[in-house]
Every structure is written in structure tokens, then in C-alpha cells.
Design a protein around this motif. Structure first.
Motif, PDB file in Angstrom:
ATOM      1  N   CYS A  13       0.844  -1.190   0.000  1.00 39.94           N
ATOM      2  CA  CYS A  13       0.000   0.000   0.000  1.00 39.94           C
ATOM      3  C   CYS A  13       0.883   1.246   0.000  1.00 39.94           C
ATOM      4  O   CYS A  13       1.806   1.355   0.807  1.00 39.94           O
ATOM      5  CB  CYS A  13      -0.906  -0.019   1.232  1.00 39.94           C
ATOM      6  SG  CYS A  13      -1.901   1.473   1.377  1.00 39.94           S
ATOM      7  N   GLY A  15      -0.191   4.104   0.808  1.00 41.88           N
ATOM      8  CA  GLY A  15      -0.626   4.996   1.873  1.00 41.88           C
ATOM      9  C   GLY A  15      -0.032   4.648   3.221  1.00 41.88           C
ATOM     10  O   GLY A  15       0.393   5.531   3.962  1.00 41.88           O
ATOM     11  N   CYS A  16       0.010   3.353   3.561  1.00 34.69           N
ATOM     12  CA  CYS A  16       0.444   2.972   4.896  1.00 34.69           C
ATOM     13  C   CYS A  16       1.496   1.866   4.884  1.00 34.69           C
ATOM     14  O   CYS A  16       1.860   1.363   5.933  1.00 34.69           O
ATOM     15  CB  CYS A  16      -0.752   2.550   5.737  1.00 34.69           C
ATOM     16  SG  CYS A  16      -1.535   1.027   5.161  1.00 34.69           S
ATOM     17  N   CYS A  37      -7.010  -0.588   0.334  1.00 34.41           N
ATOM     18  CA  CYS A  37      -6.422  -0.959   1.610  1.00 34.41           C
ATOM     19  C   CYS A  37      -7.486  -0.911   2.703  1.00 34.41           C
ATOM     20  O   CYS A  37      -8.245   0.054   2.796  1.00 34.41           O
ATOM     21  CB  CYS A  37      -5.287   0.005   1.929  1.00 34.41           C
ATOM     22  SG  CYS A  37      -4.509  -0.293   3.519  1.00 34.41           S
ATOM     23  N   CYS A  40      -6.113   2.092   5.432  1.00 35.19           N
ATOM     24  CA  CYS A  40      -6.125   3.528   5.132  1.00 35.19           C
ATOM     25  C   CYS A  40      -7.010   3.882   3.946  1.00 35.19           C
ATOM     26  O   CYS A  40      -7.235   5.057   3.688  1.00 35.19           O
ATOM     27  CB  CYS A  40      -4.699   4.027   4.908  1.00 35.19           C
ATOM     28  SG  CYS A  40      -3.989   3.471   3.355  1.00 35.19           S
TER      29      CYS A  40
HETATM   30 ZN   LIG Z   1      -2.970   1.413   3.385  1.00 35.44          ZN
END
Ligand SMILES: [Zn+2]
Length: 75
Positions: A13, A15-16, A37, A40
Motif C-alpha cells: 500500500c 498509503g500505509c 487498503c 487507510c
Molecule cells: Zn494502506
């Protein structure tokens, strides 16, 4: 098994940094899809073509940095 080819692919991911694995299945017809995800909500992977991904699973061996990422999330 003769007419289906499954391979496991790994995604991270953006994002995270959570890692996911998914099973890629080859198709003769085009498919469009995406996976978000569960932590997030970022789109981990989107695809279009003669294949499909299913069986998404989070990889637990490398946990995300909860303290930093979750600090600003309102639940
Ligand atoms: Zn994520």
C-alpha cells in the motif's frame, strides 16, 4: 487446473506500507477492478486486462507503523 493459471503476487500500500498478497488469475476476457487498503483506504492496486485478482490478504509479517499513521485518523 488445465484452463486456469493462478499466481500469487505481492503488493504494498502506498498509503500505509501495508503488504498484501493476491491471487492473479488469467482470463480470456478483460476484467477491470481495484483493491482498496482495509487500513487507510488507499487503492493498493488497480488492474485492467485479461486477468483478475482475488483473495486479497494482508501480510502480517511486517506490521505497519500504527503509531504514526493512526495518530491523525478519526474513528
Ligand atoms: Zn494502506
Amino acid at each position: 487446473m488445465a484452463n486456469s493459471i493462478w499466481t500469487i503476487e505481492e503488493f504494498t500500500c502506498t498509503g500505509c506500507s501495508m503488504n498484501y498478497t493476491a491471487t492473479r488469475e488469467e482470463h480470456t476476457e478483460a476484467h477491470v477492478g481495484h483493491f482498496k487498503c482495509s487500513i487507510c483506504g488507499s487503492v493498493v492496486h488497480s488492474w485492467s486486462g485479461k486477468h483478475h485478482f482475488f483473495g486479497w490478504q494482508a501480510v502480517k509479517t511486517k506490521p505497519p507503523v500504527f503509531g504514526r499513521r493512526w495518530a491523525g485518523v478519526e474513528w
